[in-house]
Design a protein around this motif. Sequence first.
Motif, PDB file in Angstrom:
ATOM      1  N   GLU A  17       0.819  -1.206   0.000  1.00 22.00           N
ATOM      2  CA  GLU A  17       0.000   0.000   0.000  1.00 22.00           C
ATOM      3  C   GLU A  17       0.857   1.261   0.000  1.00 22.00           C
ATOM      4  OE1 GLU A  17      -0.290  -2.364   2.424  1.00 22.00           O
ATOM      5  OE2 GLU A  17      -2.113  -3.374   1.783  1.00 22.00           O
ATOM      6  N   GLN A  18       2.066   1.194   0.521  1.00 17.89           N
ATOM      7  CA  GLN A  18       2.930   2.363   0.623  1.00 17.89           C
ATOM      8  C   GLN A  18       3.886   2.509  -0.557  1.00 17.89           C
ATOM      9  OE1 GLN A  18       2.298   4.473   3.105  1.00 17.89           O
ATOM     10  NE2 GLN A  18       0.720   3.036   3.734  1.00 17.89           N
ATOM     11  N   GLY A  19       3.886   1.547  -1.471  1.00 20.61           N
ATOM     12  CA  GLY A  19       4.766   1.616  -2.631  1.00 20.61           C
ATOM     13  C   GLY A  19       6.230   1.373  -2.300  1.00 20.61           C
ATOM     14  N   ILE A  20       6.496   0.573  -1.274  1.00 26.07           N
ATOM     15  CA  ILE A  20       7.893   0.348  -0.874  1.00 26.07           C
ATOM     16  C   ILE A  20       8.474  -0.943  -1.432  1.00 26.07           C
ATOM     17  CG2 ILE A  20       7.696   1.748   1.208  1.00 26.07           C
ATOM     18  CD1 ILE A  20       7.562  -0.925   2.795  1.00 26.07           C
ATOM     19  N   TRP A  21       7.660  -1.765  -2.060  1.00 26.60           N
ATOM     20  CA  TRP A  21       8.207  -2.994  -2.632  1.00 26.60           C
ATOM     21  C   TRP A  21       9.260  -2.621  -3.672  1.00 26.60           C
ATOM     22  CZ3 TRP A  21       4.688  -7.799  -3.298  1.00 26.60           C
ATOM     23  CH2 TRP A  21       4.050  -8.074  -2.093  1.00 26.60           C
TER      24      TRP A  21
END
Length: 190
Positions: A88-92
């Motif tokens: 959800e936070q775009g950290i992948w």
Amino acid sequence: MAYQLTFFCRSDEENGQAAISRLLDELLPAGDLLLTERPGPFVDEVAVCSLATRGPAGDPVADRLTLEVHVGVAWVAESVIAASLGDEQGIWGCDLLATFTLSGDAPDWSLVNRIWTALVRLWSATPWDEMSGFKVAKSMPQIEAVRTSPRIRWGWLLQGASAEAQLIPAGADAPGRLAGSSVGRAGAPR
């Protein structure tokens, strides 16, 4: 008690020592001189540094903090998934995990500010802690201010004695005490 603040970053750094050296290079022109200790050596992907702001007499002005850097998607994947299972936070895809640990009675809040600012400036860091999760990002300075002012005068303090910490502006009339926190292995959000 200890408090850990973790940052998920995209850096393209080759190894932990290169990443921590680049971060230190970014910190030095942005304020007072630093006292550093680098234990190790560790594996190439990991670097650790103990930091404190140096006072006029050469002593630390506050308690030291420990900065730990892990470089490489494989080294940070477990922490990324634990913090944001659905991305959800775009950290992948982050390839650098920076964690600093504050402990003691007199945290170096000025240095916390400098590191946070440098991480955002260098690697568009996304902050996370185990008390607030990604909501801790609401406490960071505006990105525009970070990019245009290396000497931004922003900070925050943790106040309270429960697991629910309150973030308050630096300079507010409040004690700079750390809230209780259970800390897992270094650098691993739970």
